[in-house]
Design a protein around this motif. Structure first.
Motif, PDB file in Angstrom:
ATOM      1  N   GLY A  11      -5.981  -8.154 -10.720  1.00 50.86           N
ATOM      2  CA  GLY A  11      -7.187  -7.435 -11.106  1.00 50.86           C
ATOM      3  C   GLY A  11      -7.241  -6.037 -10.533  1.00 50.86           C
ATOM      4  O   GLY A  11      -8.285  -5.375 -10.612  1.00 50.86           O
ATOM      5  N   LEU A  12      -6.139  -5.565  -9.949  1.00 43.73           N
ATOM      6  CA  LEU A  12      -6.079  -4.227  -9.375  1.00 43.73           C
ATOM      7  C   LEU A  12      -5.603  -3.224 -10.426  1.00 43.73           C
ATOM      8  O   LEU A  12      -4.625  -3.468 -11.134  1.00 43.73           O
ATOM      9  CB  LEU A  12      -5.127  -4.195  -8.175  1.00 43.73           C
ATOM     10  N   HIS A  13      -6.290  -2.091 -10.496  1.00 43.65           N
ATOM     11  CA  HIS A  13      -5.894  -1.004 -11.386  1.00 43.65           C
ATOM     12  C   HIS A  13      -5.634   0.231 -10.534  1.00 43.65           C
ATOM     13  O   HIS A  13      -6.517   0.692  -9.798  1.00 43.65           O
ATOM     14  CB  HIS A  13      -6.969  -0.734 -12.438  1.00 43.65           C
ATOM     15  N   LEU A  14      -4.423   0.743 -10.625  1.00 41.13           N
ATOM     16  CA  LEU A  14      -3.963   1.789  -9.721  1.00 41.13           C
ATOM     17  C   LEU A  14      -3.780   3.131 -10.409  1.00 41.13           C
ATOM     18  O   LEU A  14      -3.373   3.204 -11.576  1.00 41.13           O
ATOM     19  CB  LEU A  14      -2.617   1.384  -9.095  1.00 41.13           C
ATOM     20  N   PHE A  15      -4.036   4.183  -9.651  1.00 42.89           N
ATOM     21  CA  PHE A  15      -3.644   5.541 -10.028  1.00 42.89           C
ATOM     22  C   PHE A  15      -2.119   5.522 -10.191  1.00 42.89           C
ATOM     23  O   PHE A  15      -1.420   4.831  -9.443  1.00 42.89           O
ATOM     24  CB  PHE A  15      -4.067   6.486  -8.910  1.00 42.89           C
ATOM     25  N   HIS A 130     -11.329  -6.742   4.328  1.00 46.19           N
ATOM     26  CA  HIS A 130     -10.285  -7.344   3.510  1.00 46.19           C
ATOM     27  C   HIS A 130      -9.229  -6.301   3.173  1.00 46.19           C
ATOM     28  O   HIS A 130      -9.499  -5.092   3.166  1.00 46.19           O
ATOM     29  CB  HIS A 130     -10.865  -7.933   2.217  1.00 46.19           C
ATOM     30  N   ILE A 131      -8.021  -6.772   2.904  1.00 41.65           N
ATOM     31  CA  ILE A 131      -6.896  -5.946   2.476  1.00 41.65           C
ATOM     32  C   ILE A 131      -6.662  -6.239   1.000  1.00 41.65           C
ATOM     33  O   ILE A 131      -6.598  -7.401   0.595  1.00 41.65           O
ATOM     34  CB  ILE A 131      -5.635  -6.269   3.304  1.00 41.65           C
ATOM     35  N   ASP A 132      -6.553  -5.214   0.193  1.00 39.83           N
ATOM     36  CA  ASP A 132      -6.418  -5.421  -1.248  1.00 39.83           C
ATOM     37  C   ASP A 132      -5.052  -5.995  -1.632  1.00 39.83           C
ATOM     38  O   ASP A 132      -4.958  -6.858  -2.504  1.00 39.83           O
ATOM     39  CB  ASP A 132      -6.645  -4.103  -1.990  1.00 39.83           C
ATOM     40  N   LEU A 133      -3.995  -5.489  -1.008  1.00 39.55           N
ATOM     41  CA  LEU A 133      -2.646  -5.960  -1.311  1.00 39.55           C
ATOM     42  C   LEU A 133      -1.888  -6.124   0.007  1.00 39.55           C
ATOM     43  O   LEU A 133      -1.590  -5.139   0.681  1.00 39.55           O
ATOM     44  CB  LEU A 133      -1.920  -4.956  -2.220  1.00 39.55           C
ATOM     45  N   TYR A 134      -1.592  -7.357   0.361  1.00 36.22           N
ATOM     46  CA  TYR A 134      -0.892  -7.655   1.613  1.00 36.22           C
ATOM     47  C   TYR A 134       0.533  -8.055   1.268  1.00 36.22           C
ATOM     48  O   TYR A 134       0.757  -9.031   0.541  1.00 36.22           O
ATOM     49  CB  TYR A 134      -1.600  -8.778   2.364  1.00 36.22           C
ATOM     50  N   GLN A 135       1.508  -7.302   1.805  1.00 35.39           N
ATOM     51  CA  GLN A 135       2.892  -7.440   1.374  1.00 35.39           C
ATOM     52  C   GLN A 135       3.824  -7.920   2.484  1.00 35.39           C
ATOM     53  O   GLN A 135       3.716  -7.476   3.629  1.00 35.39           O
ATOM     54  CB  GLN A 135       3.398  -6.084   0.869  1.00 35.39           C
ATOM     55  N   ALA A 136       4.737  -8.808   2.116  1.00 34.46           N
ATOM     56  CA  ALA A 136       5.835  -9.186   3.008  1.00 34.46           C
ATOM     57  C   ALA A 136       6.826  -8.024   2.995  1.00 34.46           C
ATOM     58  O   ALA A 136       7.412  -7.717   1.957  1.00 34.46           O
ATOM     59  CB  ALA A 136       6.494 -10.465   2.514  1.00 34.46           C
ATOM     60  N   HIS A 137       6.995  -7.378   4.147  1.00 28.67           N
ATOM     61  CA  HIS A 137       7.771  -6.133   4.197  1.00 28.67           C
ATOM     62  C   HIS A 137       9.235  -6.359   3.829  1.00 28.67           C
ATOM     63  O   HIS A 137       9.862  -5.537   3.168  1.00 28.67           O
ATOM     64  CB  HIS A 137       7.659  -5.524   5.596  1.00 28.67           C
ATOM     65  N   TYR A 138       9.797  -7.449   4.292  1.00 24.09           N
ATOM     66  CA  TYR A 138      11.140  -7.877   3.908  1.00 24.09           C
ATOM     67  C   TYR A 138      11.294  -9.328   4.322  1.00 24.09           C
ATOM     68  O   TYR A 138      10.441  -9.879   5.021  1.00 24.09           O
ATOM     69  CB  TYR A 138      12.240  -6.988   4.512  1.00 24.09           C
ATOM     70  N   ILE A 139      12.363  -9.954   3.899  1.00 20.82           N
ATOM     71  CA  ILE A 139      12.506 -11.389   4.063  1.00 20.82           C
ATOM     72  C   ILE A 139      12.675 -11.773   5.543  1.00 20.82           C
ATOM     73  O   ILE A 139      13.194 -10.994   6.346  1.00 20.82           O
ATOM     74  CB  ILE A 139      13.696 -11.924   3.224  1.00 20.82           C
ATOM     75  N   ASP A 140      12.228 -12.961   5.896  1.00 21.67           N
ATOM     76  CA  ASP A 140      12.433 -13.542   7.217  1.00 21.67           C
ATOM     77  C   ASP A 140      13.301 -14.782   7.034  1.00 21.67           C
ATOM     78  O   ASP A 140      12.841 -15.821   6.569  1.00 21.67           O
ATOM     79  CB  ASP A 140      11.082 -13.914   7.843  1.00 21.67           C
ATOM     80  N   VAL A 161      -7.603 -11.248   2.348  1.00 20.83           N
ATOM     81  CA  VAL A 161      -6.635 -10.599   1.467  1.00 20.83           C
ATOM     82  C   VAL A 161      -6.998 -10.916   0.024  1.00 20.83           C
ATOM     83  O   VAL A 161      -7.373 -12.046  -0.296  1.00 20.83           O
ATOM     84  CB  VAL A 161      -5.206 -11.113   1.777  1.00 20.83           C
ATOM     85  N   ARG A 162      -6.867  -9.914  -0.858  1.00 21.27           N
ATOM     86  CA  ARG A 162      -7.155 -10.151  -2.285  1.00 21.27           C
ATOM     87  C   ARG A 162      -5.900 -10.570  -3.045  1.00 21.27           C
ATOM     88  O   ARG A 162      -5.932 -11.531  -3.811  1.00 21.27           O
ATOM     89  CB  ARG A 162      -7.747  -8.887  -2.905  1.00 21.27           C
ATOM     90  N   TYR A 163      -4.809  -9.842  -2.843  1.00  8.91           N
ATOM     91  CA  TYR A 163      -3.577 -10.142  -3.569  1.00  8.91           C
ATOM     92  C   TYR A 163      -2.377 -10.006  -2.637  1.00  8.91           C
ATOM     93  O   TYR A 163      -2.437  -9.328  -1.606  1.00  8.91           O
ATOM     94  CB  TYR A 163      -3.400  -9.194  -4.763  1.00  8.91           C
TER      95      TYR A 163
END
Length: 339
Positions: A11-15, A130-140, A161-163
């Motif tokens: 549901g996120l719309h980005l520039f 809240h954080i809109d997009l929480y990302q795994a920076h690289y694999i563990d 976290v939202r997504y």
């Protein structure tokens, strides 16, 4: 008028251009960082990307500095509801990125313990609920993917976290994560943040595998280093002395080749036909690729940022795109390496 792009099936719309913040507190001090965010927002920008580890590799920086600067900007400007905040977890925290490494007080990874703690720390530094997009920076490699996705799912359920997104994942790792989420009924990644540009060394892998996965399963692509470490700006000339830049020596070692200079010179030719700049052409080409939502750009000054935002006024023709794709074809790069 700028058209915002939906991030995958979320549901996120980005520039169309995200603002990277690796330079905040490093090559851009807090005042300069505020000016950059002000200018970006004034242009319609709504997507700021950061990471907890920015920038542990600099002296005196234990990580979290970029998040703290963004948090103070959000509070002082009252912009929280206007901005999509993306951050990341995985890397080692502490000055030099080494604090606690290998000890019982491990401060890195994608374990349940670390994800939950790191998220709360990022929320505090950003000053948000809240954080809109929480990302795994690289694999563990030390943590089962089920544990990682379950911990991420709990963060979504808590409303922290939202997504969820992945960054720097290989094709099989990304598919493993998507399959696990599907089979276990867990939250799934909605985006991928890969290194992707006309020059990226992993471009072939992305276009052959990762990009296809993203299109097939509806993940938005938000590439980092879309200008090849500055090489695609045109500031490096074939046979000319190096410019005064912190990246110049590294680019000379890793990016200078006949093929890459052919690409840059093609960008310059296309830019000349449109009254544009090579960096704008490189970004416009990237925005035209399947699945790409918003490349993440970095700048140290408002002038640099304004120049890159000019990309959104540029429309490349089908012939332009074909010309750029032809000169940058990665099969050509493979052939040159095998000679």
């Amino acid at each position: 008028m700028t058209t915002y792009r939906r991030l995958g099936r979320s549901g996120l719309h980005l520039f169309p251009l995200g603002l990277g913040s690796m330079q905040f507190g490093w090559s851009a001090d807090e005042a300069a960082s505020f000016e950059l965010m002000d200018a970006y927002h004034a242009a319609g920008g709504n997507f700021i990307d950061t990471a907890d580890i920015y920038t542990t590799w600099t002296p005196g920086n234990p990580g979290g500095v970029s998040e703290e600067i963004i948090g103070r900007w959000l509070k002082s400007r009252g912009r929280r509801d206007d901005v999509v905040i993306a951050t990341k977890v995985r890397g080692p925290m502490g000055e030099g990125g080494s604090e606690g490494r290998g000890s019982i007080h491990q401060r890195e990874g994608l374990s349940r313990r670390w994800i939950l703690k790191a998220c709360e720390d990022s929320l505090r530094r950003l000053g948000v609920d809240h954080i809109d997009l929480y990302q795994a920076h690289y694999i563990d490699n030390q943590t089962p993917i089920e544990e990682t996705m379950d911990a991420f799912t709990e963060l979504v359920k808590r409303g922290y976290v939202r997504y969820l997104g992945a960054s720097n994942y290989s094709g099989w790792r990304l598919m493993q994560a998507l399959w696990t989420s599907d089979q276990k009924g867990l939250e799934s990644f909605v985006s991928l943040q890969p290194e992707y540009s006309l020059l990226s060394p992993t471009r072939a892998n992305f276009e052959r595998e990762l990009g296809r996965v993203c299109v097939e399963y509806g993940l938005g692509v938000i590439p980092w280093s879309p200008l090849g470490g500055g090489m695609l700006t045109g500031k490096y000339k074939r046979g000319a002395p190096l410019p005064d830049s912190v990246r110049a020596e590294g680019n000379a070692r890793s990016r200078f080749s006949d093929r890459n200079f052919d690409i840059v010179e093609t960008l310059e030719a296309v830019a000349g036909r449109h009254g544009a700049r090579p960096a704008q052409v490189a970004l416009a080409w990237l925005l035209a690729q399947p699945g790409v939502t918003a490349p993440i750009i970095g700048a140290n000054s408002v002038a640099q940022l304004t120049d890159l935002l000019g990309t959104l006024d540029l429309t490349l023709s089908a012939d332009d795109l074909a010309e750029i794709s032809r000169v940058s074809d990665w099969e050509r790069a493979r052939t040159e390496l095998e000679r």
